[in-house]
Design an enzyme around this catalytic site. Structure first.
Site, short mmCIF file in Angstrom:
data_model
loop_
_atom_site.label_atom_id
_atom_site.label_comp_id
_atom_site.label_asym_id
_atom_site.label_seq_id
_atom_site.Cartn_x
_atom_site.Cartn_y
_atom_site.Cartn_z
N LYS A 201 -8.26 3.04 2.14
CA LYS A 201 -7.40 4.27 2.29
C LYS A 201 -7.03 5.53 0.60
CE LYS A 201 -4.30 2.74 4.73
NZ LYS A 201 -5.25 1.40 5.20
N TYR B 164 -9.28 -7.39 12.37
CA TYR B 164 -8.77 -6.91 10.79
C TYR B 164 -8.08 -7.00 9.71
CZ TYR B 164 -5.46 -5.03 7.68
OH TYR B 164 -4.69 -4.01 6.81
N SER C 129 1.17 -1.66 0.14
CA SER C 129 0.17 -0.19 0.20
C SER C 129 1.05 1.29 0.39
CB SER C 129 -1.80 -0.25 1.21
OG SER C 129 -0.63 -0.03 2.25
N SER D 17 -13.00 26.48 -26.42
CA SER D 17 -13.19 25.73 -28.04
C SER D 17 -11.93 25.28 -28.60
CB SER D 17 -13.97 25.43 -28.46
OG SER D 17 -13.85 24.42 -29.57
N GLU E 102 -18.59 22.38 -14.52
CA GLU E 102 -19.14 21.20 -15.08
C GLU E 102 -18.02 19.43 -14.26
OE1 GLU E 102 -19.41 20.88 -19.81
OE2 GLU E 102 -18.30 22.42 -19.39
N LYS F 240 -16.51 29.86 -28.90
CA LYS F 240 -16.65 28.91 -27.08
C LYS F 240 -16.50 29.23 -25.79
CE LYS F 240 -18.89 25.82 -26.94
NZ LYS F 240 -19.59 24.56 -27.50
N HIS G 100 -39.98 22.10 -11.55
CA HIS G 100 -39.91 21.41 -12.78
C HIS G 100 -38.81 21.54 -14.06
CE1 HIS G 100 -43.86 19.48 -11.29
NE2 HIS G 100 -43.63 20.33 -10.75
N1 ARG Z 1 -1.90 -1.80 5.25
C1 ARG Z 1 -2.42 -1.84 5.82
C2 ARG Z 1 -3.52 -1.31 5.70
O1 ARG Z 1 -3.81 -0.24 5.14
C3 ARG Z 1 -1.37 -1.52 7.41
C4 ARG Z 1 -2.40 -2.33 8.10
C5 ARG Z 1 -1.62 -4.02 8.06
N2 ARG Z 1 -1.79 -5.18 9.20
C6 ARG Z 1 -1.65 -6.37 8.62
N3 ARG Z 1 -2.07 -7.02 9.90
N4 ARG Z 1 -1.56 -6.55 8.33
O2 ARG Z 1 -4.10 -2.35 6.34
#
Ligand code: ARG
Length: 458
Positions: free
Chosen positions: A325, A317, A23, A277, A290, A283, A156
């Site tokens: 994210k 978790y 990530s 344009s 938009e 234009k 309307h």
């Molecule tokens: N990169 C992970 C996330 O965004 C962080 C938490 C990871 N925890 C784990 N037990 N793999 O969720």
């Protein structure tokens, strides 16, 4: 490359598998929050006697240096360390040696990531609240200049009754006020500390969760460790409030687009917020309006995505939650960008009061005045409606508006009509007479503006 969690593994994943799981491409945006969270955590470890003071000082110094580098954009992250948490931990160990490995005592990435997200969102939501306030301020200022500017009010998208242009602008001020309230109110849930929940069950170390909460400026702590690491309702709530805000902005954009068309010509968008344009030299396109209207779609999408990610997850978790994210980051960026652009567009637009005013005189939006006129003289409203409907039809057949019909035609329709109907038909009078609370009467609008100013400037 050896993983920070590699002890029980005998083989390593291929690069492309690591890439899929990582990530760091996006969670590097949490770098400052991640380090700030770690500083609080290690400070607490020292205060509680869990780590020796010298170690705490060394770790803190290392973290401060990393924070400084992060602020100057001098850190470079690696997919090999998966996410922001492991990247920072690795950098710390590289910088200060194996003592850096003590930082993660009594903590998990699970409470760490939740903490980062709370810190991140708190900062952004406060920024968004202020940007909404600035937009309201600009709208109220515009409204003040246009209390007696008349514009057709629509239902309307057909002309319905004339209104004050300020009244139309103020409608949005109140919508944005509710948006602002929602964000403000959500802060009490965002400003809660998950730190110290550990992986899911808490920790055997004698930590002080209230101390880390205090150091990070949180108002309170999550009561339950499983809940602390496994819910993302605070983000879903943010996406939901953002969706409503974008919906309001999008509707307003739609109106600006209509109003700036050749067909309406009620406003002109400033050159600095319009585009041309590549082929049609004449234009001038309302691209920014938009785009805000269009970007509303992606915010709704992020809301649906996260609701769906969460709906089947067992406690606590799950890696699915890493998907929380990108949508949040993108929403923050979209909302902040849209608010800034929109505020600039409103501030700089030209209001064509002459065109608006003319429009209110060249339609039948004063027909209700006539029906009310008869109703006030005792005619049941339903009958008055019928009589005026017929008069409108007469006008359409003769190519006239109601104010052009001679009095004798009126008196044939009802002997109750007198000379003063022409006064009642005037759109200025029509607007001014709507004195019911929250209506478009000038006095009411002035009061509403004063009230809004007090709330916004408070
Ligand atoms: N990169 C992970 C996330 O965004 C962080 C938490 C990871 N925890 C784990 N037990 N793999 O969720």
């Amino acid at each position: 490359m050896k993983k920070l969690w590699g002890g029980r593994f005998t083989k390593t994943a291929a690069q492309w598998v690591d890439d899929f799981g990582a990530s760091i491409h996006f969670d590097q945006q949490l770098v400052e929050e991640d380090i700030e969270g770690s500083i609080a955590h290690v400070t607490m470890l020292g205060e509680c006697g869990i780590l020796p003071k010298e170690d705490v000082e060394t770790i803190k110094k290392g973290l401060m240096e990393l924070l400084e580098k992060a602020r100057n954009g001098e850190l470079s992250f690696s997919v090999a360390y998966e996410d922001i948490h492991l990247n920072i931990e690795k950098m710390l160990i590289d910088e200060i040696g194996s003592v850096g490995g003590k930082l993660h005592t009594g903590r998990s990435r699970n409470d760490q990531v939740a903490t980062d997200m709370h810190l991140y969102l708190r900062k952004r939501v406060i920024e968004i609240i202020e940007l909404i306030r600035q937009l309201q301020h600009v709208l109220v200022e515009k409204a003040e200049q246009h209390i007696e500017t008349l514009i057709p009010g629509y239902t309307h998208l057909q002309r319905a009754q004339p209104i004050s242009f300020a009244h139309h602008l103020m409608a949005y001020v109140w919508m944005f006020e509710r948006d602002r309230e929602r964000f403000k109110e959500s802060l009490k849930r965002i400003n809660k500390s998950p730190l110290g929940a550990g992986a899911l069950a808490g920790t055997t170390f004698p930590i002080d969760r209230h101390l880390t909460a205090k150091l990070l400026g949180f108002d309170s702590i999550y009561e339950n460790s499983l809940d602390a690491v496994s819910d993302r309702d605070f983000i879903i709530e943010f996406l939901s409030h953002s969706s409503l805000l974008m919906m309001h902005l999008s509707r307003f954009c739609e109106e600006l687009i209509l109003w700036s068309s050749q067909e309406f010509q009620f406003i002109e968008i400033d050159d600095t917020f319009a585009t041309g344009s590549s082929i049609m030299p004449q234009k001038k396109n309302p691209d920014m309006a938009e785009l805000i209207r269009g970007k509303t779609g992606r915010v709704y999408g992020h809301l649906m995505a996260l609701l769906t990610v969460m709906k089947g997850l067992p406690l606590a978790y799950n890696k699915d939650m890493q998907e929380d994210k990108e949508g949040m980051f993108d929403t923050v960026q979209t909302v902040i960008g849209s608010l800034k652009i929109f505020t600039g567009m409103i501030e700089t637009m030209t209001v064509r009061t002459d065109v608006m005013e003319k429009a209110t005189r060249q339609d039948f939006s004063n027909a209700t005045e006539l029906a009310d006129y008869l109703a006030k003289k005792g005619v049941p409203f339903r009958e008055a409606h019928e009589i005026v409907g017929k008069l409108v039809l007469t006008c359409i057949e003769r190519g006239l508006f109601l104010a052009d019909l001679p009095l004798d035609v009126y008196q044939q329709a009802s002997p109750l009509f007198e000379e003063d109907i022409y006064e009642a038909l005037d759109p200025y009078t029509a607007v001014n007479r709507r004195m019911s609370a929250g209506g478009t009467g000038f006095k009411e609008v002035k009061q509403a503006i004063e009230k809004a100013k007090q709330i916004i400037e408070a």
